[in-house]
Design an enzyme around this catalytic site. Structure first.
Site, PDB file in Angstrom:
ATOM      1  N   GLY A 186       0.776  -1.223   0.000  1.00  0.00           N
ATOM      2  CA  GLY A 186       0.000   0.000   0.000  1.00  0.00           C
ATOM      3  C   GLY A 186       0.810   1.275   0.000  1.00  0.00           C
ATOM      4  N   LYS A 187       2.140   1.174   0.102  1.00  0.00           N
ATOM      5  CA  LYS A 187       2.978   2.373   0.102  1.00  0.00           C
ATOM      6  C   LYS A 187       2.998   3.012  -1.294  1.00  0.00           C
ATOM      7  CE  LYS A 187       4.480   2.209   4.405  1.00  0.00           C
ATOM      8  NZ  LYS A 187       3.587   1.198   5.008  1.00  0.00           N
ATOM      9  N   ASN A 188       3.489   4.240  -1.388  1.00  0.00           N
ATOM     10  CA  ASN A 188       3.608   4.897  -2.694  1.00  0.00           C
ATOM     11  C   ASN A 188       4.411   4.043  -3.664  1.00  0.00           C
ATOM     12  OD1 ASN A 188       2.686   6.980  -0.911  1.00  0.00           O
ATOM     13  ND2 ASN A 188       3.370   8.505  -2.408  1.00  0.00           N
TER      14      ASN A 188
END
Length: 370
Positions: A186-188
């Site tokens: 879910g991180k950039n």
């Protein structure tokens, strides 16, 4: 209203599928699953992207923080100063090596570590200061540098939510002695599962991280230190390198989405929208507003199909995991008050303007508007 998720990983995957799937098949056919040329290629590309001299891929972001602390000399009984407003992994990493995480308060406008609070918290046992670049922002590291220098301790960045973010033109992950980041999906910049990295401009620290992450071994079956098993998988590296090529565009789309939210919510009673700290180029990992009666508002948004969430519902120092450690309620009043008000709205590169209007409409309604 159609359901709007907090994050849409399927859209990201669809964008990179044609490039990644043949490479994943090559990894599977070659059976080179751990390390190897794909990992080296990604490490090189990511170090170049953030302007760091070295990048060492590891298994996850929590390991990255632990390894970063270990290589700057943090050990059992040492104090590590960090903000109260962060995911528990920041504190957990310090605790795993027997160190003492010390919570300090955050500034009221951006909820980032307060340099003034850090200065007060320094003791003879302090061995590191950990600014957290939360929500896609960058903490004011330049204000921490004289404090750290005076105390003779390193700055260890927690850059898990800030891939591509900059402060005064300098990239997160290259501002301290060493930095840790996470490539949770879910991180950039997210992998195909858990992943992380340690970045630094110090070749000796990078070599030490690589040694400790590989069972304390630089040469097979010769173990120079008690290490751990924390290495980046090749399939994750393939995914990360493809996403890295798109990260600049994706972060720009996040900034545009943040601007649309700010316009849609401008002047709406009962909601406090986030602002960019002067000097920052934020990458908006999360779009975090503040509202009263937050739990009710969250429930109404979720019932309306809006995938809003909380980051984070309680400061780590007041969690059951740290009960009995002497962290008293009221010790970090800004962070503690914010924990009852913060609300993360859906934000990701593929979020459309129409979806944002639906989110804003649902939020206004939950706040008692028309």
């Amino acid at each position: 209203m159609t359901n709007i998720p907090l994050v849409d990983l399927r859209a990201q995957q669809a964008e990179i599928a044609a490039e990644v799937e043949p490479l994943v098949l090559d990894v599977l056919r070659g059976a080179g699953f751990v390390g190897g040329p794909h990992v080296v290629a990604f490490e090189t590309a990511y170090a170049e992207y953030i302007g760091a001299g070295h990048c060492v891929g590891v298994a996850n972001g929590t390991d990255a923080i632990e390894l970063a602390l270990r290589v700057v000399g943090v050990g059992a009984g040492d104090e590590v100063i960090m903000p109260a407003n962060t995911f528990i992994a920041t504190a957990e990493a310090a605790s795993r090596i027997g160190a003492v995480p010390v919570p300090v308060d955050v500034d009221p406008d951006h909820l980032l570590i307060s340099p003034e609070a850090v200065a007060v918290a320094i003791t003879e046992r302090t061995r590191a200061i950990v600014p957290v670049h939360l929500y896609g922002q960058v903490a004011p590291v330049e204000a921490l540098e004289p404090i750290a220098a005076s105390a003779g301790v390193p700055i260890v960045e927690d850059a898990a939510q800030s891939q591509g973010a900059r402060r005064h033109g300098r990239a997160a992950g290259g501002l301290g002695a060493v930095a840790a980041t996470s490539f949770y999906p879910g991180k950039n910049l997210g992998a195909s599962g858990d992943g992380g990295a340690v970045t630094t401009n110090d070749a000796d620290l990078a070599a030490r991280v690589r040694l400790l992450a590989n069972h304390g071994s630089a040469v097979k079956y010769r173990h120079e230190a008690v290490g751990m098993n924390s290495r980046l998988d090749a399939i994750h590296a393939v995914t990360l390198k493809a996403k890295l090529a798109r990260l600049g565009d994706w972060n720009e789309r996040r900034r545009q989405a943040a601007g649309r939210y700010a316009a849609l919510l401008d002047g709406v009673p009962g909601v406090r929208v986030p602002r960019t700290m002067p000097g920052n180029t934020d990458v908006w990992h999360l779009y975090v507003v503040r509202v009263e009666d937050r739990d009710r508002v969250l429930a109404e948004l979720n019932a309306a199909g809006v995938g809003a969430a909380l980051h984070y519902p309680e400061p780590w120092h007041l969690s059951p995991a740290y009960a009995g450690r002497g962290y008293a309620p009221g010790s970090c009043p800004v962070a503690e008050q914010a924990a009852g008000e913060i609300l993360s709205l859906p934000l990701y590169p593929h979020l459309t303007a129409d979806q944002q209007e639906q989110v804003a409409t649902a939020l206004v309604k939950a706040l008692g508007g028309p």
